[in-house]
Design a protein around this motif. Structure first.
Motif, mmCIF file in Angstrom:
data_model
loop_
_atom_site.group_PDB
_atom_site.id
_atom_site.type_symbol
_atom_site.label_atom_id
_atom_site.label_comp_id
_atom_site.label_asym_id
_atom_site.label_seq_id
_atom_site.Cartn_x
_atom_site.Cartn_y
_atom_site.Cartn_z
ATOM 1 N N PHE B 86 -47.479 61.193 -66.335
ATOM 2 C CA PHE B 86 -47.377 62.627 -66.084
ATOM 3 C C PHE B 86 -48.399 63.446 -66.862
ATOM 4 O O PHE B 86 -49.043 64.344 -66.314
ATOM 5 N N ALA B 87 -48.558 63.126 -68.124
ATOM 6 C CA ALA B 87 -49.480 63.886 -68.967
ATOM 7 C C ALA B 87 -50.889 63.869 -68.362
ATOM 8 O O ALA B 87 -51.517 64.909 -68.185
ATOM 9 N N ASP B 88 -51.331 62.666 -68.014
ATOM 10 C CA ASP B 88 -52.673 62.537 -67.454
ATOM 11 C C ASP B 88 -52.794 63.211 -66.097
ATOM 12 O O ASP B 88 -53.756 63.922 -65.817
ATOM 13 N N SER B 89 -51.805 62.943 -65.244
ATOM 14 C CA SER B 89 -51.966 63.364 -63.857
ATOM 15 C C SER B 89 -51.660 64.835 -63.653
ATOM 16 O O SER B 89 -52.156 65.446 -62.725
ATOM 17 N N HIS B 90 -50.844 65.437 -64.520
ATOM 18 C CA HIS B 90 -50.472 66.829 -64.285
ATOM 19 C C HIS B 90 -50.795 67.780 -65.426
ATOM 20 O O HIS B 90 -51.254 68.888 -65.190
ATOM 21 N N LEU B 95 -53.898 72.209 -67.931
ATOM 22 C CA LEU B 95 -54.566 72.811 -69.084
ATOM 23 C C LEU B 95 -55.991 73.227 -68.707
ATOM 24 O O LEU B 95 -56.468 74.283 -69.118
ATOM 25 N N ALA B 96 -56.641 72.393 -67.935
ATOM 26 C CA ALA B 96 -58.014 72.709 -67.538
ATOM 27 C C ALA B 96 -58.047 74.008 -66.747
ATOM 28 O O ALA B 96 -58.881 74.890 -67.002
ATOM 29 N N GLU B 97 -57.137 74.131 -65.799
ATOM 30 C CA GLU B 97 -57.095 75.331 -64.968
ATOM 31 C C GLU B 97 -56.731 76.554 -65.824
ATOM 32 O O GLU B 97 -57.298 77.631 -65.653
ATOM 33 N N LEU B 101 -58.737 80.096 -66.421
ATOM 34 C CA LEU B 101 -58.166 81.412 -66.189
ATOM 35 C C LEU B 101 -58.015 82.222 -67.474
ATOM 36 O O LEU B 101 -57.600 83.376 -67.448
ATOM 37 N N GLY B 102 -58.305 81.566 -68.603
ATOM 38 C CA GLY B 102 -58.196 82.260 -69.887
ATOM 39 C C GLY B 102 -56.781 82.391 -70.379
ATOM 40 O O GLY B 102 -56.447 83.330 -71.107
ATOM 41 N N LEU B 103 -55.908 81.478 -69.970
ATOM 42 C CA LEU B 103 -54.525 81.495 -70.447
ATOM 43 C C LEU B 103 -54.423 80.689 -71.735
ATOM 44 O O LEU B 103 -54.967 79.579 -71.810
ATOM 45 N N THR B 104 -53.731 81.223 -72.697
ATOM 46 C CA THR B 104 -53.507 80.443 -73.915
ATOM 47 C C THR B 104 -52.341 79.510 -73.701
ATOM 48 O O THR B 104 -51.573 79.671 -72.737
ATOM 49 N N THR B 105 -52.205 78.526 -74.572
ATOM 50 C CA THR B 105 -51.122 77.558 -74.448
ATOM 51 C C THR B 105 -49.764 78.258 -74.524
ATOM 52 O O THR B 105 -48.839 77.935 -73.790
#
Lengths: 265, 118, 295
Positions: B86-90, B95-97, B101-105
């Motif tokens: 899941f971590a890799d695939s989603h 996070l990249a997207e 978009l300039g969204l913080t965690t």
């Protein structure tokens, strides 16, 4: 659940299946050539009946006219006339033969027939058609004789002056001539199938050279009398039998030409 | 169905999805190869290849003359494997997207909280 | 697995034209094979050689292990549906359906009748009066119902609309599943049939330029697209088959990616997508262009 890998009719080794009998393959070609009954039976018969009807009507009119002339003091000359209307069938069969080769060759080969199957089957078709129509002509010649030429002294199917109003001679003569026309039609069509337009040019040019050459040769050597004598000696049936040479040549040509022909469309 | 990978892989994954979401329950019968081929308009050999992959993985088994069935425990095994991936695939693409978009965690976590049905 | 069709150094010359030029290939039994290429590439000549209609100049072709030319054993396993088939004078649809069974030992008459209805053909209609699409339908019906162990369709869908073509593909798949046999499909509508094919043979200018399982072909390349800089960075060390930019965006066709590579690409904000078989063939076969792909 297994992979779809088993061919349907191939044998256990996956090789070609046993050959279907030649008769089955020939029968398939015959079926192809005879499937359209309208084209090989209904139309020619309908046209034949129509021509016959017109002829009877015309002879009725002529008879009226001559009777009137006789009453007016002229000469009433009712003669038995052969008008050769049956020749329509010869031409029609020639066209059927052309179509049988030209239009069916590609389909038959696409459907898995060999060239040999096609040639043999089509020649069988020619023989059967010629026999059937010869039988019809000979039979109608008999009817013609029995009805005094359709009640009008009209000879449409059998020429009494050539002895062709009798059943056996009419049958043999018609069969041989029909077969000649069909084989020649088939042979010419096979030349077209194999060599297309070029084949036609060469064929007709060659034929013209042969005919003109032969005529010139006969004329030059002053042999027209001999030729005429030959046909006179041979008689009608004899001459008809001699056409077998031509028929055999055409048949052989058809077979050999189609043997390595490629269907183009 | 087409994301550039071989069709048989995509078919196998589709069936796995079906096993996970309960379309094909444990010990339940699967459609036949030919049915899969006709439905997805793919070559039956391709469909066979996809199924064979699942059979080899022990997720599906064949009963001769009857058909194919989902193996017992297949769903659990698939779930475990998918969670692992899941971590890799989603998460990584998410996070990249988000970065694009300039969204913080933190903002991302808030969004997830908001959209999570309680 | 047995080989249905094999060719070795097969060549057909017409004068100085090499219609088929030193071609060798092997088609495994019971598969759907696409014979792909441009018009005039040599597809039809190759099919004519396979079906014994045409004689090879040199080399040989074997069907079920034997030379097909004038070989009744092999010929009776073949059904060749030609692109512009002539039919006997004044033939009607029903004549075709009544004659074909005599030629094909496996003919399924009931299936043929069902197809006639489904393709909305009038049995009494003269073949000559049929539209191009209807004529194609007749050929398709014969090809399917013949159940011939080796069935060959040459551009079988000319004049058919998208729905009728889809209908054909569905029937082809369903009937092939029920009655496995070798089917060779010649077409230039590559993407439409891509998923139906197990194997593709691409011919150009008389030569085979590609001969591979479709699965393998499709798996051999992908497209990555996204911001030009990201794409360029990602493909820098890779074998790029094709590259296209539009403004700041780029799309590149590259060799297949491993799962790890895919993740990297996605993480870099790139989209990984399929390469259509047609695109792939164009790229892989030295760039023959399909200027016309209309049916």
């Amino acid at each position: 659940m297994t992979a779809p890998t088993t061919p349907v009719t191939t044998d256990a080794r996956g090789g070609a299946p046993a050959s279907r009998p030649l008769t089955t393959r020939i029968a398939a070609i015959l079926r192809l050539q005879t499937a359209n009954v309208a084209n090989i039976l209904v139309w020619p018969l309908a046209v034949l009946v129509f021509i016959l009807f017109i002829n009877v009507a015309i002879s009725e009119i002529i008879q009226q006219a001559t009777t009137n002339a006789a009453e007016a003091g002229g000469e009433a000359d009712i003669t038995i006339t052969f008008n050769g209307g049956v020749a329509f069938l010869y031409i029609y069969m020639l066209i059927i033969a052309v179509q049988a080769v030209y239009l069916s060759f590609s389909l038959a080969l696409g459907w898995g027939a060999t060239r040999r199957d096609f040639a043999v089957g089509t020649l069988t078709f020619f023989v059967l058609m010629s026999a059937a129509y010869a039988l019809l002509i000979a039979t109608l010649a008999q009817v013609e004789q029995a009805t005094s030429g359709w009640g009008r002294e009209l000879r449409f199917f059998g020429d009494p002056s050539l002895g062709l109003d009798e059943f056996a001679p009419a049958l043999l003569f018609s069969f041989l001539i029909l077969l000649l026309f069909m084989s020649v039609g088939g042979a010419v069509a096979s030349v077209y199938v194999r060599w297309r337009a070029t084949g036609m040019y060469v064929f007709w040019a060659g034929l013209a050279i042969i005919v003109v050459g032969a005529a010139a040769l006969i004329g030059y050597t002053d042999n027209w009398g001999t030729v005429g004598q030959f046909f006179a000696d041979a008689g009608v049936l004899g001459t008809a039998l001699w056409t077998l040479v031509l028929t055999a040549t055409a048949t052989l040509a058809l077979y050999l030409v189609l043997r390595w022909a490629t269907p183009r469309d | 169905m087409d994301d550039g990978r071989p069709i048989f892989l995509q078919l196998a994954e589709r069936i796995e999805d079906g096993i996970i979401d309960g379309t094909y329950p444990d010990e339940g019968q699967l459609p036949s190869i030919n049915e899969f081929a006709a439905f997805h308009r793919i070559n039956p050999a391709t469909a066979l290849k996809g199924i064979t992959r699942l059979v080899d993985a022990g997720l599906v088994y064949k009963r001769r003359g009857v058909g194919m069935f989902v193996a017992a425990g297949a769903r659990d095994r698939l779930l475990a494997a998918r969670r692992e991936r899941f971590a890799d695939s989603h998460i990584a693409p998410l996070l990249a997207e988000a970065q694009t978009l300039g969204l913080t965690t933190d903002e991302l976590i808030d969004l997830i909280r908001k959209d999570t049905p309680s | 697995m047995t080989l249905t069709v094999e060719a070795h150094g097969l060549t057909k010359r017409y004068g100085s034209l090499h219609a088929v030029n030193d071609v060798s290939f092997a088609i495994p039994g019971g598969s759907i094979v696409g014979l792909l290429g441009r018009n005039g590439a040599g597809k039809t000549t190759l099919m004519q050689l396979i079906t014994g209609q045409e004689l090879a100049t040199t080399g040989d072709v074997r069907v079920l292990g034997e030379n097909p030319v004038e070989n009744p054993r092999v010929m009776s396993t073949l059904c060749f549906v030609k692109e512009a088939q002539k039919y006997p004078e004044d033939f009607r649809v029903r004549h075709v359906m009544s004659v074909a069974p005599r030629f094909f030992p496996n003919w399924d008459a009931e299936y043929a009748e069902r197809l006639v209805d489904e393709f909305r053909l009038n049995r009494k209609q003269r073949i000559k009066k049929l539209s191009r699409g209807q004529l194609s339908s007749v050929g398709i019906i014969v090809g399917l119902a013949s159940r011939a162990p080796v069935t060959i369709f040459d551009e079988p869908y000319l004049g058919l609309d998208a729905i009728a073509r889809q209908n054909f593909y569905d029937h082809l798949l369903a009937d092939y599943s029920e009655n496995p046999r070798t089917i060779i499909l010649s077409t230039h509508l590559i993407d439409e049939v891509a998923n139906l094919l197990e194997h593709a043979i691409v011919i150009d200018d008389g030569r085979i330029v590609l001969d591979a399982p479709v699965d393998e072909l499709r798996a051999s390349a992908v497209t990555v697209s996204g911001p030009a800089s990201a794409v360029d960075a990602f493909v820098a060390a890779r074998d790029v088959m094709h590259h296209q930019t539009l403004g700041g965006l780029a799309t590149a066709t590259i060799s297949a990616l491993s799962d790890a590579d895919r993740v990297t690409a996605t993480a870099a904000g790139l989209e990984v997508g399929p390469v259509s078989l047609q695109q792939l063939i164009i790229r892989r076969s030295g760039g023959w262009t399909t200027e016309e792909v209309s049916a």
